[in-house]
Design a protein around this motif. Structure first.
Motif, mmCIF file in Angstrom:
data_model
loop_
_atom_site.group_PDB
_atom_site.id
_atom_site.type_symbol
_atom_site.label_atom_id
_atom_site.label_comp_id
_atom_site.label_asym_id
_atom_site.label_seq_id
_atom_site.Cartn_x
_atom_site.Cartn_y
_atom_site.Cartn_z
ATOM 1 N N GLN A 261 0.821 -1.171 0.013
ATOM 2 C CA GLN A 261 -0.017 -0.047 -0.213
ATOM 3 C C GLN A 261 0.823 1.309 -0.061
ATOM 4 O O GLN A 261 0.578 2.235 -0.704
ATOM 5 N N GLN A 262 1.932 1.223 0.906
ATOM 6 C CA GLN A 262 2.859 2.479 0.880
ATOM 7 C C GLN A 262 3.363 2.613 -0.539
ATOM 8 O O GLN A 262 3.670 3.898 -1.002
ATOM 9 N N ALA A 263 3.623 1.413 -1.181
ATOM 10 C CA ALA A 263 4.462 1.572 -2.543
ATOM 11 C C ALA A 263 3.501 2.238 -3.849
ATOM 12 O O ALA A 263 3.832 3.107 -4.458
ATOM 13 N N ALA A 264 2.131 1.862 -3.400
ATOM 14 C CA ALA A 264 1.009 2.309 -4.239
ATOM 15 C C ALA A 264 0.624 3.825 -4.436
ATOM 16 O O ALA A 264 1.049 4.525 -5.194
ATOM 17 N N VAL A 265 0.952 4.144 -2.787
ATOM 18 C CA VAL A 265 0.727 5.649 -2.446
ATOM 19 C C VAL A 265 1.687 6.498 -3.070
ATOM 20 O O VAL A 265 1.534 7.654 -3.411
ATOM 21 N N ARG A 266 2.997 6.071 -2.886
ATOM 22 C CA ARG A 266 4.026 6.744 -3.345
ATOM 23 C C ARG A 266 3.917 6.915 -4.780
ATOM 24 O O ARG A 266 4.552 8.031 -5.266
ATOM 25 N N ARG A 267 3.990 5.758 -5.377
ATOM 26 C CA ARG A 267 3.815 5.840 -6.742
ATOM 27 C C ARG A 267 2.527 6.667 -7.574
ATOM 28 O O ARG A 267 2.776 7.606 -8.331
ATOM 29 N N GLY A 268 1.265 6.752 -6.775
ATOM 30 C CA GLY A 268 0.316 7.658 -6.962
ATOM 31 C C GLY A 268 0.900 9.001 -6.809
ATOM 32 O O GLY A 268 0.312 10.086 -7.574
ATOM 33 N N LEU A 269 1.370 9.399 -5.671
ATOM 34 C CA LEU A 269 1.974 10.777 -5.285
ATOM 35 C C LEU A 269 2.843 11.203 -6.335
ATOM 36 O O LEU A 269 2.754 12.338 -6.991
ATOM 37 N N SER A 270 3.847 10.317 -6.878
ATOM 38 C CA SER A 270 4.751 11.012 -8.025
ATOM 39 C C SER A 270 4.009 10.952 -9.314
ATOM 40 O O SER A 270 4.648 11.931 -10.184
ATOM 41 N N GLN A 271 2.983 10.265 -9.746
ATOM 42 C CA GLN A 271 2.395 10.501 -10.851
ATOM 43 C C GLN A 271 1.102 11.339 -10.807
ATOM 44 O O GLN A 271 0.661 11.593 -12.115
ATOM 45 N N ALA A 272 0.596 11.581 -9.797
ATOM 46 C CA ALA A 272 -0.657 12.496 -9.572
ATOM 47 C C ALA A 272 -0.891 13.668 -10.553
ATOM 48 O O ALA A 272 -1.873 13.761 -11.257
ATOM 49 N N ARG A 273 0.318 14.533 -10.460
ATOM 50 C CA ARG A 273 0.014 15.766 -11.376
ATOM 51 C C ARG A 273 0.066 15.494 -12.783
ATOM 52 O O ARG A 273 -0.659 15.980 -13.637
ATOM 53 N N ALA A 274 0.974 14.800 -13.233
ATOM 54 C CA ALA A 274 1.003 14.105 -14.696
ATOM 55 C C ALA A 274 -0.224 13.594 -15.129
ATOM 56 O O ALA A 274 -0.976 13.674 -16.228
ATOM 57 N N ASP A 275 -0.654 12.635 -14.293
ATOM 58 C CA ASP A 275 -1.891 11.470 -14.556
ATOM 59 C C ASP A 275 -3.177 12.571 -14.654
ATOM 60 O O ASP A 275 -4.196 11.998 -15.374
ATOM 61 N N LEU A 276 -3.215 13.517 -13.670
ATOM 62 C CA LEU A 276 -4.761 14.136 -13.471
ATOM 63 C C LEU A 276 -4.523 15.312 -14.184
ATOM 64 O O LEU A 276 -5.969 15.767 -14.238
#
Length: 123
Positions: free
Chosen positions: A62-77
């Motif tokens: 879960q931590q890895a998924a959240v950190r990946r989401g955080l690193s990609q959020a601005r570009a993905d959204l």
């Protein structure tokens, strides 16, 4: 009367090591952290230390998924949401990352206690 000691970061839902039924409270708490399907596996309920290892790995994923989401959020959204929504998503990822850090510590402490580690009170 015995004194049972739990270290800082110990989950409130779990009784301190060696307190009556502490392993049962640990198993219930660990199962609450894991995917619901884990409740089907009787071996995890019978061997709480194994369940703790599963829970550690689940929280770490879960931590890895959240950190990946955080690193990609601005570009993905950025193409599907306005800036305020994107920033709210980033803030949510940051809050979840902080929450999971505490959960990971707590799961680790429970796992260590199930493996036999005991804690002493400090002054």
């Amino acid at each position: 009367m015995p004194t049972y000691v739990a270290p800082p970061g110990w989950p409130r839902e779990v009784r301190p090591p060696d307190a009556p039924d502490w392993e049962a409270t640990a198993a219930n708490w660990l199962l609450d952290l894991c995917p619901p399907d884990y409740r089907r596996y009787s071996g995890l309920r019978r061997h709480v230390v194994v369940l703790a290892r599963f829970a550690v790995l689940h929280v770490e994923s879960q931590q890895a998924a959240v950190r990946r989401g955080l690193s990609q959020a601005r570009a993905d959204l950025r193409e599907v949401a306005d800036e305020a929504v994107v920033e709210a998503a980033v803030q949510t990822f940051q809050l979840e990352d902080a929450r999971l850090l505490g959960v990971r510590r707590a799961v680790g402490l429970v796992e260590e206690a199930l493996r036999g580690r005991r804690y002493t009170a400090r002054l």
